[in-house]
Design a protein around this motif. Structure first.
Motif, PDB file in Angstrom:
ATOM      1  N   THR A   1       5.953   4.946 -12.851  1.00  0.00           N
ATOM      2  CA  THR A   1       4.501   4.912 -12.704  1.00  0.00           C
ATOM      3  C   THR A   1       3.906   3.951 -13.722  1.00  0.00           C
ATOM      4  OG1 THR A   1       4.455   7.215 -11.961  1.00  0.00           O
ATOM      5  CG2 THR A   1       2.378   6.282 -12.734  1.00  0.00           C
TER       6      THR A   1
ATOM      7  N   ILE B   1      -1.182   4.354  -9.456  1.00  0.00           N
ATOM      8  CA  ILE B   1      -1.953   5.457  -8.879  1.00  0.00           C
ATOM      9  C   ILE B   1      -3.446   5.143  -8.937  1.00  0.00           C
ATOM     10  CG2 ILE B   1      -2.546   7.906  -9.121  1.00  0.00           C
ATOM     11  CD1 ILE B   1       0.264   8.328 -10.250  1.00  0.00           C
ATOM     12  N   GLY B   2      -4.111   5.274  -7.783  1.00  0.00           N
ATOM     13  CA  GLY B   2      -5.556   5.084  -7.710  1.00  0.00           C
ATOM     14  C   GLY B   2      -6.020   3.664  -7.904  1.00  0.00           C
TER      15      GLY B   2
ATOM     16  N   VAL C   1       4.688   2.662  -9.124  1.00  0.00           N
ATOM     17  CA  VAL C   1       3.471   3.105  -8.449  1.00  0.00           C
ATOM     18  C   VAL C   1       2.259   2.895  -9.350  1.00  0.00           C
ATOM     19  CG1 VAL C   1       2.257   5.058  -7.425  1.00  0.00           C
ATOM     20  CG2 VAL C   1       4.724   4.831  -7.117  1.00  0.00           C
TER      21      VAL C   1
ATOM     22  N   ARG D   1       0.830  -1.207   0.000  1.00  0.00           N
ATOM     23  CA  ARG D   1       0.000   0.000   0.000  1.00  0.00           C
ATOM     24  C   ARG D   1       0.862   1.254   0.000  1.00  0.00           C
ATOM     25  NH1 ARG D   1      -4.987  -1.063   4.281  1.00  0.00           N
ATOM     26  NH2 ARG D   1      -5.877  -2.886   3.211  1.00  0.00           N
TER      27      ARG D   1
ATOM     28  N   LYS E   1      -0.117   5.396   0.381  1.00  0.00           N
ATOM     29  CA  LYS E   1      -1.178   6.390   0.562  1.00  0.00           C
ATOM     30  C   LYS E   1      -2.546   5.689   0.603  1.00  0.00           C
ATOM     31  CE  LYS E   1       1.492  10.091  -1.584  1.00  0.00           C
ATOM     32  NZ  LYS E   1       1.535  11.134  -2.626  1.00  0.00           N
TER      33      LYS E   1
ATOM     34  N   SER F   1     -11.024   1.671 -10.639  1.00  0.00           N
ATOM     35  CA  SER F   1      -9.728   1.572 -11.304  1.00  0.00           C
ATOM     36  C   SER F   1      -9.754   0.515 -12.410  1.00  0.00           C
ATOM     37  CB  SER F   1      -8.636   1.209 -10.291  1.00  0.00           C
ATOM     38  OG  SER F   1      -7.423   0.915 -10.952  1.00  0.00           O
TER      39      SER F   1
ATOM     40  N   ASP G   1      -3.279   4.295  -3.565  1.00  0.00           N
ATOM     41  CA  ASP G   1      -2.206   3.836  -4.450  1.00  0.00           C
ATOM     42  C   ASP G   1      -1.539   2.567  -3.908  1.00  0.00           C
ATOM     43  OD1 ASP G   1      -2.834   6.250  -5.631  1.00  0.00           O
ATOM     44  OD2 ASP G   1      -1.085   7.292  -4.808  1.00  0.00           O
ATOM     45  N   ARG G   2      -0.785   1.926  -4.767  1.00  0.00           N
ATOM     46  CA  ARG G   2       0.036   0.788  -4.372  1.00  0.00           C
ATOM     47  C   ARG G   2       1.403   0.883  -5.049  1.00  0.00           C
ATOM     48  NH1 ARG G   2      -2.486  -3.536  -1.838  1.00  0.00           N
ATOM     49  NH2 ARG G   2      -4.743  -3.754  -2.139  1.00  0.00           N
TER      50      ARG G   2
END
Length: 262
Positions: free
Chosen positions: A72, A41-42, A39, A18, A20, A48, A23-24
């Motif tokens: 990313t 994101i979301g 990353v 995890r 934030k 997603s 995100d992961r």
């Protein structure tokens, strides 16, 4: 300002963490770049589009945008979800064990095509086979081989004499087999029977299709697995991987159920 450079490669998801709220950080073992983390994101949001393509043990076509500190994930298309693995708790446990071994052993950012092929082929076989213990042993030994840790199984690592067909001893700290004479003064050795040594050699010198046809008695499998894992633990300087501990619990339950049905 130029757009971020993109990287595309087949990859297997070997770890997730995890970051934030939504995100992961996903760790992959890739064909082109070895082990990489990026990353997503979301990805933890319900809407997603990437989430289903980034499940643990998924084989995917991955697209990354390179960043200064961490890449990313901007695209991921599943090549195989290995549904047969996901539908079985025991197969899932084995898959997570294989993934953790790769995660611990593989250096960051160093391609190893042989290890990538081994991982993908092992997951493909795990997806369909019911003969899980030989597959695990084959993966463990050949992972060591592809990473340059292949144990010496033909000659004594002490005196270099050719091994005789007697009970010999595996010395993890020496990376191979000791003859009975050399094993006397060596610490932390594991007895290896004539049959056990033959199995280890065969698994290292043949493809899985041939290894899978071997009929190995349970006691012999336990012996060879214990020797191989002792060597892995020595190399990793860990008493036990988390996934290996969980795998042993699942196997113990499975074996108990099998015995109760007889």
């Amino acid at each position: 300002m130029s757009a971020p450079r993109e990287l595309k490669t087949p990859a297997v998801v070997i770890r997730r963490a995890r970051l934030k709220e939504a995100d992961r950080v996903i760790t992959f073992f890739t064909r082109e770049f070895g082990k990489v983390s990026a990353v997503a994101i979301g990805v933890r949001k319900s809407k997603s589009k990437l989430a289903g393509h980034l499940e643990i043990l998924t084989y995917t076509n991955l697209t990354l945008a390179c960043g200064k500190n961490l890449d990313t994930i901007i695209g991921s298309q599943t090549l195989s979800p290995y549904l047969g693995v996901r539908d079985s708790l025991e197969r899932t446990a084995y898959g997570l064990y294989f993934a953790e071994l790769v995660s611990h052993f593989a250096p960051e950012g160093q391609a190893n095509p042989a290890l990538f092929v081994l991982l993908v082929e092992t997951l493909e076989n795990l997806n369909v086979t019911s003969n899980l213990e030989p597959l695990s042993l084959y993966f463990e030994l050949n992972l060591l081989k592809t990473l340059g840790y292949q144990p010496e199984l033909r000659r004594c690592v002490g005196c270099r004499s050719e091994l005789k067909e007697v009970t010999n001893f595996f010395a993890p700290a020496s990376g191979g087999i000791l003859c009975p004479d050399c094993a006397v003064a060596a610490p932390a050795t594991h007895a290896v029977s004539v049959s056990g040594l033959k199995v280890m050699r065969f698994f290292l010198e043949n493809r899985y299709e041939s290894a899978a046809r071997l009929k190995i008695e349970r006691a012999l499998n336990i012996e060879v697995t214990a020797v191989t894992r002792a060597y892995i633990q020595h190399l990793l300087e860990k008493s036990c991987l988390k996934s290996a501990f969980w795998l042993e619990q699942i196997r113990s339950i499975s074996n108990s159920i099998s015995l109760s049905k007889k």
